[in-house]
Each structure stands twice: as structure tokens, then as C-alpha cells.
Scaffold this motif. Structure first.
Motif, PDB file in Angstrom:
ATOM      1  N   MET A   1       0.827  -1.206   0.000  1.00  0.00           N
ATOM      2  CA  MET A   1       0.000   0.000   0.000  1.00  0.00           C
ATOM      3  C   MET A   1       0.867   1.263   0.000  1.00  0.00           C
ATOM      4  SD  MET A   1      -2.897   1.226   2.727  1.00  0.00           S
ATOM      5  CE  MET A   1      -4.018  -0.134   2.604  1.00  0.00           C
ATOM      6  N   LEU A   2       2.008   1.219   0.708  1.00  0.00           N
ATOM      7  CA  LEU A   2       2.889   2.385   0.806  1.00  0.00           C
ATOM      8  C   LEU A   2       4.063   2.235  -0.154  1.00  0.00           C
ATOM      9  CD1 LEU A   2       2.953   2.816   4.692  1.00  0.00           C
ATOM     10  CD2 LEU A   2       1.636   4.170   3.056  1.00  0.00           C
ATOM     11  N   THR A   3       4.292   3.254  -0.986  1.00  0.00           N
ATOM     12  CA  THR A   3       5.383   3.228  -1.958  1.00  0.00           C
ATOM     13  C   THR A   3       6.674   3.729  -1.306  1.00  0.00           C
ATOM     14  OG1 THR A   3       5.020   5.505  -2.669  1.00  0.00           O
ATOM     15  CG2 THR A   3       3.707   3.790  -3.769  1.00  0.00           C
ATOM     16  N   ASN A   4       7.794   3.604  -2.021  1.00  0.00           N
ATOM     17  CA  ASN A   4       9.061   4.135  -1.508  1.00  0.00           C
ATOM     18  C   ASN A   4       8.978   5.646  -1.292  1.00  0.00           C
ATOM     19  OD1 ASN A   4      10.380   1.703  -1.377  1.00  0.00           O
ATOM     20  ND2 ASN A   4      11.168   1.815  -3.478  1.00  0.00           N
ATOM     21  N   GLN A   5       8.270   6.318  -2.200  1.00  0.00           N
ATOM     22  CA  GLN A   5       8.074   7.766  -2.060  1.00  0.00           C
ATOM     23  C   GLN A   5       7.298   8.070  -0.760  1.00  0.00           C
ATOM     24  OE1 GLN A   5       6.050   9.629  -5.403  1.00  0.00           O
ATOM     25  NE2 GLN A   5       5.567  11.451  -4.195  1.00  0.00           N
ATOM     26  N   ASP A   6       6.276   7.238  -0.484  1.00  0.00           N
ATOM     27  CA  ASP A   6       5.499   7.392   0.763  1.00  0.00           C
ATOM     28  C   ASP A   6       6.404   7.227   1.981  1.00  0.00           C
ATOM     29  OD1 ASP A   6       3.212   7.621  -0.781  1.00  0.00           O
ATOM     30  OD2 ASP A   6       2.618   5.526  -0.518  1.00  0.00           O
ATOM     31  N   LEU A   7       7.247   6.195   1.941  1.00  0.00           N
ATOM     32  CA  LEU A   7       8.113   5.891   3.087  1.00  0.00           C
ATOM     33  C   LEU A   7       9.073   7.045   3.366  1.00  0.00           C
ATOM     34  CD1 LEU A   7       8.850   2.122   2.373  1.00  0.00           C
ATOM     35  CD2 LEU A   7       7.274   3.064   4.074  1.00  0.00           C
ATOM     36  N   ASN A   8       9.583   7.668   2.287  1.00  0.00           N
ATOM     37  CA  ASN A   8      10.449   8.847   2.457  1.00  0.00           C
ATOM     38  C   ASN A   8       9.689  10.000   3.096  1.00  0.00           C
ATOM     39  OD1 ASN A   8      12.821   7.819   1.456  1.00  0.00           O
ATOM     40  ND2 ASN A   8      12.374   8.364  -0.671  1.00  0.00           N
ATOM     41  N   GLN A   9       8.473  10.220   2.593  1.00  0.00           N
ATOM     42  CA  GLN A   9       7.643  11.306   3.105  1.00  0.00           C
ATOM     43  C   GLN A   9       7.329  11.086   4.594  1.00  0.00           C
ATOM     44  OE1 GLN A   9       3.911  11.714   1.003  1.00  0.00           O
ATOM     45  NE2 GLN A   9       3.246  13.445   2.276  1.00  0.00           N
ATOM     46  N   ILE A  10       7.020   9.852   4.936  1.00  0.00           N
ATOM     47  CA  ILE A  10       6.695   9.495   6.329  1.00  0.00           C
ATOM     48  C   ILE A  10       7.906   9.722   7.224  1.00  0.00           C
ATOM     49  CG2 ILE A  10       6.178   7.520   7.836  1.00  0.00           C
ATOM     50  CD1 ILE A  10       4.452   6.439   5.427  1.00  0.00           C
ATOM     51  N   SER A  11       9.053   9.259   6.762  1.00  0.00           N
ATOM     52  CA  SER A  11      10.286   9.368   7.541  1.00  0.00           C
ATOM     53  C   SER A  11      10.652  10.830   7.817  1.00  0.00           C
ATOM     54  CB  SER A  11      11.412   8.667   6.783  1.00  0.00           C
ATOM     55  OG  SER A  11      12.655   9.025   7.299  1.00  0.00           O
ATOM     56  N   GLN A  12      10.452  11.702   6.808  1.00  0.00           N
ATOM     57  CA  GLN A  12      10.789  13.122   6.963  1.00  0.00           C
ATOM     58  C   GLN A  12       9.952  13.805   8.040  1.00  0.00           C
ATOM     59  OE1 GLN A  12      10.402  14.719   3.017  1.00  0.00           O
ATOM     60  NE2 GLN A  12      12.251  13.699   2.284  1.00  0.00           N
ATOM     61  N   ARG A  13       8.792  13.252   8.344  1.00  0.00           N
ATOM     62  CA  ARG A  13       7.922  13.845   9.368  1.00  0.00           C
ATOM     63  C   ARG A  13       8.244  13.320  10.769  1.00  0.00           C
ATOM     64  NH1 ARG A  13       4.025  16.273   6.340  1.00  0.00           N
ATOM     65  NH2 ARG A  13       2.968  17.095   8.166  1.00  0.00           N
ATOM     66  N   GLY A  14       9.184  12.376  10.828  1.00  0.00           N
ATOM     67  CA  GLY A  14       9.493  11.793  12.135  1.00  0.00           C
ATOM     68  C   GLY A  14       8.467  10.765  12.558  1.00  0.00           C
ATOM     69  N   ILE A  15       7.788  10.163  11.581  1.00  0.00           N
ATOM     70  CA  ILE A  15       6.767   9.146  11.841  1.00  0.00           C
ATOM     71  C   ILE A  15       7.283   7.822  11.277  1.00  0.00           C
ATOM     72  CG2 ILE A  15       4.326   8.531  11.453  1.00  0.00           C
ATOM     73  CD1 ILE A  15       3.750  11.465  10.886  1.00  0.00           C
ATOM     74  N   THR A  16       6.810   6.710  11.812  1.00  0.00           N
ATOM     75  CA  THR A  16       7.201   5.403  11.284  1.00  0.00           C
ATOM     76  C   THR A  16       6.072   4.835  10.423  1.00  0.00           C
ATOM     77  OG1 THR A  16       6.257   4.171  13.147  1.00  0.00           O
ATOM     78  CG2 THR A  16       8.554   4.931  13.368  1.00  0.00           C
ATOM     79  N   PRO A  17       6.399   3.938   9.481  1.00  0.00           N
ATOM     80  CA  PRO A  17       5.345   3.299   8.678  1.00  0.00           C
ATOM     81  C   PRO A  17       4.330   2.562   9.554  1.00  0.00           C
ATOM     82  CG  PRO A  17       7.511   2.861   7.733  1.00  0.00           C
ATOM     83  CD  PRO A  17       7.753   3.529   9.049  1.00  0.00           C
ATOM     84  N   GLU A  18       4.835   1.985  10.672  1.00  0.00           N
ATOM     85  CA  GLU A  18       3.932   1.262  11.594  1.00  0.00           C
ATOM     86  C   GLU A  18       2.883   2.198  12.194  1.00  0.00           C
ATOM     87  OE1 GLU A  18       7.410  -0.965  10.786  1.00  0.00           O
ATOM     88  OE2 GLU A  18       7.305   1.042  11.712  1.00  0.00           O
ATOM     89  N   MET A  19       3.316   3.426  12.503  1.00  0.00           N
ATOM     90  CA  MET A  19       2.374   4.409  13.061  1.00  0.00           C
ATOM     91  C   MET A  19       1.299   4.765  12.040  1.00  0.00           C
ATOM     92  SD  MET A  19       5.157   6.832  14.981  1.00  0.00           S
ATOM     93  CE  MET A  19       4.124   8.217  15.403  1.00  0.00           C
ATOM     94  N   VAL A  20       1.719   4.908  10.775  1.00  0.00           N
ATOM     95  CA  VAL A  20       0.753   5.235   9.717  1.00  0.00           C
ATOM     96  C   VAL A  20      -0.241   4.089   9.540  1.00  0.00           C
ATOM     97  CG1 VAL A  20       0.493   5.635   7.226  1.00  0.00           C
ATOM     98  CG2 VAL A  20       2.271   6.842   8.518  1.00  0.00           C
ATOM     99  N   GLU A  21       0.273   2.851   9.521  1.00  0.00           N
ATOM    100  CA  GLU A  21      -0.613   1.681   9.383  1.00  0.00           C
ATOM    101  C   GLU A  21      -1.589   1.624  10.557  1.00  0.00           C
ATOM    102  OE1 GLU A  21      -0.878  -0.088   6.829  1.00  0.00           O
ATOM    103  OE2 GLU A  21       1.025  -0.139   5.754  1.00  0.00           O
ATOM    104  N   HIS A  22      -1.073   1.926  11.754  1.00  0.00           N
ATOM    105  CA  HIS A  22      -1.927   1.912  12.940  1.00  0.00           C
ATOM    106  C   HIS A  22      -3.022   2.974  12.836  1.00  0.00           C
ATOM    107  CE1 HIS A  22      -3.127   1.334  17.089  1.00  0.00           C
ATOM    108  NE2 HIS A  22      -2.911   2.619  17.349  1.00  0.00           N
ATOM    109  N   GLN A  23      -2.644   4.173  12.354  1.00  0.00           N
ATOM    110  CA  GLN A  23      -3.634   5.244  12.200  1.00  0.00           C
ATOM    111  C   GLN A  23      -4.707   4.866  11.175  1.00  0.00           C
ATOM    112  OE1 GLN A  23      -1.487   8.853  11.311  1.00  0.00           O
ATOM    113  NE2 GLN A  23      -0.600   8.995  13.357  1.00  0.00           N
ATOM    114  N   LEU A  24      -4.285   4.259  10.075  1.00  0.00           N
ATOM    115  CA  LEU A  24      -5.264   3.828   9.067  1.00  0.00           C
ATOM    116  C   LEU A  24      -6.208   2.770   9.637  1.00  0.00           C
ATOM    117  CD1 LEU A  24      -2.914   3.682   5.943  1.00  0.00           C
ATOM    118  CD2 LEU A  24      -4.896   5.195   6.219  1.00  0.00           C
ATOM    119  N   ASP A  25      -5.659   1.918  10.498  1.00  0.00           N
ATOM    120  CA  ASP A  25      -6.477   0.895  11.147  1.00  0.00           C
ATOM    121  C   ASP A  25      -7.495   1.540  12.093  1.00  0.00           C
ATOM    122  OD1 ASP A  25      -6.954  -1.923  11.424  1.00  0.00           O
ATOM    123  OD2 ASP A  25      -6.180  -1.772  13.469  1.00  0.00           O
ATOM    124  N   GLU A  26      -7.043   2.585  12.822  1.00  0.00           N
ATOM    125  CA  GLU A  26      -7.957   3.300  13.725  1.00  0.00           C
ATOM    126  C   GLU A  26      -9.078   3.980  12.933  1.00  0.00           C
ATOM    127  OE1 GLU A  26      -5.420   4.662  17.632  1.00  0.00           O
ATOM    128  OE2 GLU A  26      -5.049   5.781  15.788  1.00  0.00           O
TER     129      GLU A  26
END
Length: 506
Positions: free
Chosen positions: A1-26
Motif C-alpha cells: 500500500m505504501l510506496t518508496n516515495q510514501d516511506l520517504n515522506q513518512i520518515s521526513q515527518r518523524g513518523i514510522t510506517p507502523e504508526m501510519v498503518e496503525h492510524q489507518l487501522d484506527e
């Protein structure tokens, strides 16, 4: 679901992919509604001091200030004022040119009562060949007046933060809410001739705030014989939350990037956690009044602060006794009464606990951050209400709830919310250090299951937004809380520009 571009964007915000997945689950699952025992009321969760008690606590606060403790006034001031002018923005794009709605008529009829009237008139002259507000109105050019108020060519009030708008008129010139908060800090939140005030602001407005503080600080220091230490922080990008489409997949901007949105005022628990202070007052940027009616606000701020330090003193004494191991069964029972009656934290099966378990229970419940919240009688204003709610450990404690946290299919809960006698005006004073002088780690006391999902849109597309547990709701869920009745006169928020026409702001 998350592309390499997404992972870079997430990392730059100080967030982890796991946190994003958790938020989508919530977002997909939603959040559970809270289990409520009752709406808090005087005698059941709300303390209403007598005049004698009030004087005692005010005196207690005065003594505390003289002891040289550090006190900070914490003011959430991140928001742009655009919502204040929603009706006027609508007028600008309307298919009519003269004031038609009651709101529009009131704005123009009473325009000379606004603290920004002279500045607005100046901008109109500057942009309209010397034509003032009255000239433009005579010519039927109402929209030009509004444009000079809201747009960048004029005062730019549509984009400025609420804290930097002119709210109140004085003989020595109009004041912004930011200035009114400086004055308040001098009047009830100073210690040893120092007043510490912290504003949380958006990145876009930081320099504007700093400039205005530098411009005004010396004047108020001289007027109130106090030195101001003003600090700022921004909401951290790592507290932003991912937006989702209605089908719960990540919402993407037109360039394909993920959309992150500010997580709401609950994100500010991180900012509050960085404040090193013995006592912190929290009050919204727009809840200020002119000097002529400040006395009541100042008195009741001192009252709730006095109650806080009184409660804290007792809590610390009990914790030291528990730590020493030198206590009687009678002393344990006294502590239980304090937790149940003063802190309104109740455990229905407490009589079944052995003494050793009681001591563990008491230590856990006493050794937490403390907040005293002023609550006012319900007069139909929007806002959260004080309730007694069940916690994950089966105890019942005071909580501030928003309507979104209540199951609207539960008729009993809806009745409680509608018939609640009080509501929360965001009038808090907090103690964030333990009995050994160490700072509590505030994120540890957040109830992560109290966020909520709201419906928003971007570029005409619907989206689901994830709001973090609110600062005075779930973000302080596991604090010790005392509700205190304060007068409605201490609550004067400005939600629309016409609220400035209310008698309290004149």
C-alpha cells in the motif's frame, strides 16, 4: 500500500510506517465510546466553594507565589482566524452586494464598535483613493470594506492568527488577545517578579508573534512591574495524522503524495510535556476580556490555583507516608476517603482489596499529574462537559467529554449530555511534577482509545481525518482531576467577529 516515495515522506515527518498503518487501522475501526456513570454536578464530582473557602484558597495561592515556584501560562494559539470570518467570506462571494443576513447587517451597523475600526479605515483610504469606510458604504461598496478587512491588500485578518487581531479598545490604543494574556500572566501567574508565558503557534505565524511580543513587551513590563519570559513552540510534524478516503485507503494529494493533517489540540500534550514548571495555567487564546472586567477572571484563576496546590500538598504528604512504610490502617482509610471524595476517583470493589493491594492502588492513583478545571453552568454554548466515566481498570473518575465521544444510540447517555448542568470552558491549572520534584512524562497518561474521526474535504474530495485524543479530553485521561464551579463571567470566547460586539468585549 505504501510506496518508496510514501516511506520517504513518512520518515521526513518523524513518523514510522507502523504508526501510519496503525492510524489507518484506527480510521477503519473507529474508536469506542466511553462508558459513563453520570454527568458531573455540584456535590457529585464538582466542588462549589463557599466565599470563605474561596478566600482561603486565594490566600494559599498568594503564599505559593511568594515561595518562588516556577509558574507558566500555556496558551494554545495555533489557529488562523479564518473561521471567525466565515460569514464575511460568504458575503464576499455572495450574488448580492448589500448586507442581507442578520450577521452582515449587525457587522456593518455596529462597525464603529470594533477595536480594529481605525486600522480598517486607514487601509480603505490607502486602497481606495482616500475613500474611508463610511464613503465606501455610502457608495454601496460594502464588499470593498470586507475585502480590506480580510485580504492581504488590507488588514489580512482572514489569514492572521486569532491572537494577533485587535480585540479590545483602550485609551492608550487597541489590544490583541496576545497582549491580554500578557496582562493576565502579570496579574495571577507571576512569581518573584517574573511572568512566564508560552504560546503554541503555527509555523507560518511564529515570526509575526515574535515581532508583536517584542513590540509590546516592554510597555507591559513597565505597566505591571514584572519581567516577561515569553516562549513559543510549534505543533510537531510527528503528531500529524494521515488522512484517508471514505474507503479507508490513504488520501493522496494531486501530486500523488500522502496527505497529513494536524492531529488537533491533543498534539499539544507533546508541547506541554516540554514545559518545565511547577504549575501551568492553560487557557485558550480567544477567552480574554478587557481590564474593566478582568477582576473576576483573576480572582477565580487564583482560586483554582490555590485548590491545586492544596490538593498537591496533601497528595505529596500521603505518598511520602506510603513510601516510608509507616502507616496505620486508619491512615490508609483516610487516604481512600481523600481519593474518593477530593479526587472523585472511585473503585467499586475497593473493600475486597487487602492492605498490601490497597497501598499499591493508592500509590498508583496518587502519583499522577494533577489538574483543576474550572467548569461553568451550562448556558447552551458548544463545548465539552464534565462527566464521571469508567476507566480501563474499572475505576470511575472525572473526565471532560466532547459530544463525539458519546454513543448517540444510548438514550441514557444522550440525556446525561443534554441535561448536564455544567460545561468545560478550557480553564485549567496543572501540576506536572511528582512528589520528588521529577517531571511526569505526560504522553504516558494519554488514553489512546479516545481519539475520533471527523469528515473533512480537500479540493472538493471527501476525506476522513483522525483527531488525536483532545488535550483536555483523552490526553489528560489518566490525570487526577478536580472540577470546580466558576462563574460564567470567566468564559468569554470569540468564535465569530460579531462576538466582539458583545458587551463583555466592549
Amino acid at each position: 500500500m505504501l510506496t518508496n516515495q510514501d516511506l520517504n515522506q513518512i520518515s521526513q515527518r518523524g513518523i514510522t510506517p507502523e504508526m501510519v498503518e496503525h492510524q489507518l487501522d484506527e480510521i477503519k475501526k473507529g474508536f469506542p465510546f466511553l462508558k459513563i456513570e453520570a454527568a458531573a454536578a455540584v456535590g457529585n464530582g464538582i466542588f462549589s466553594p463557599t466565599p470563605e473557602e474561596r478566600d482561603k484558597y486565594v490566600e494559599e495561592w498568594s503564599k505559593y507565589q511568594e515561595e518562588g515556584h516556577k509558574v507558566v501560562k500555556f496558551v494554545p494559539a495555533s489557529g488562523a482566524a479564518s473561521r471567525m470570518f466565515k460569514n464575511l467570506f460568504a458575503f464576499l462571494t455572495a450574488d448580492y452586494d448589500v448586507p442581507t443576513t442578520d450577521f452582515e447587517k449587525e457587522f456593518f451597523d455596529k462597525r464603529k464598535k470594533f477595536a480594529f475600526k481605525h486600522e480598517l479605515c486607514g487601509k480603505c483610504k490607502e486602497n481606495n483613493d482616500g475613500a474611508c469606510v463610511c464613503d465606501l458604504i455610502k457608495a454601496g461598496n460594502y464588499k470593498e470594506v470586507v475585502a480590506n478587512l480580510l485580504e492581504a491588500k488590507g488588514l489580512n485578518y482572514g489569514q492572521l492568527p486569532k491572537g494577533l487581531l485587535l480585540f479590545h479598545s483602550y485609551e492608550d490604543g487597541p489590544r490583541t488577545p496576545m497582549e491580554e494574556h500578557l496582562v493576565e500572566a502579570a496579574l495571577y501567574a507571576s512569581s518573584d517578579g517574573e511572568a512566564n508565558i508560552h504560546f503554541t503557534v503555527s509555523h507560518d505565524h511564529l515570526e509575526l508573534f515574535k515581532k508583536k511580543v517584542e513590540e509590546k513587551k516592554a510597555y507591559y513590563e513597565k505597566k505591571y512591574n514584572v519581567h516577561f519570559n515569553v516562549s513559543f513552540s510549534e505543533q510537531k510534524p510527528s503528531t500529524d495524522t494521515i488522512a484517508a478516503n471514505p474507503d479507508n485507503t490513504p488520501f493522496r494529494n494531486e501530486d500523488g503524495s500522502l496527505l497529513f493533517r494536524p492531529g488537533g489540540h491533543g498534539a499539544l500534550i507533546e508541547n506541554l510535556n516540554e514545559i518545565d514548571s511547577d504549575v501551568v495555567f492553560i487557557k485558550n487564546i480567544d477567552n480574554v476580556v478587557p481590564d474593566r472586567i478582568k477582576d473576576e477572571t483573576v480572582l477565580y484563576k487564583k482560586l483554582i490555583a490555590g485548590i491545586l496546590v492544596d490538593v498537591q500538598k496533601q497528595v505529596f504528604e500521603y505518598l511520602r507516608i506510603l513510601e516510608s512504610g509507616k502507616y496505620s490502617h486508619e491512615k490508609i482509610e483516610e487516604m481512600i476517603r481523600f481519593v474518593q471524595h477530593t479526587l472523585c476517583c472511585r473503585k467499586h470493589d475497593i473493600k475486597e482489596l487487602e492492605d498490601a493491594d490497597l497501598v499499591i492502588y493508592l500509590k498508583n492513583k496518587l502519583n499522577r499529574p494533577i489538574r483543576v478545571c474550572g467548569v461553568v453552568k451550562n448556558v447552551g454554548e458548544p463545548g465539552g462537559g464534565p462527566f464521571l466515566c469508567y476507566n480501563a481498570d474499572g475505576t470511575v473518575s472525572p473526565q471532560i467529554l466532547e459530544s463525539s465521544q458519546i454513543d448517540t444510540n444510548n438514550a441514557e447517555y444522550v440525556k446525561m449530555f443534554k441535561e448536564g448542568t455544567h460545561f468545560n470552558p478550557v480553564d485549567l491549572v496543572c501540576a506536572t511534577k511528582d512528589y520528588k520534584g521529577n517531571k511526569f512524562n505526560l504522553p504516558k497518561y494519554v488514553d489512546r482509545s479516545t481519539g475520533f474521526i471527523s469528515s473533512k474535504s480537500k479540493n472538493g474530495k471527501e476525506l476522513k481525518a483522525l483527531e488525536l485524543p483532545g488535550l483536555w479530553n483523552g490526553a489528560m485521561s489518566d490525570w487526577n482531576t478536580v472540577f470546580v464551579e466558576v462563574p460564567i463571567g470567566t468564559f468569554n470566547p470569540v468564535k465569530t467577529v460579531n462576538d466582539l460586539l458583545r458587551e463583555q468585549h466592549q
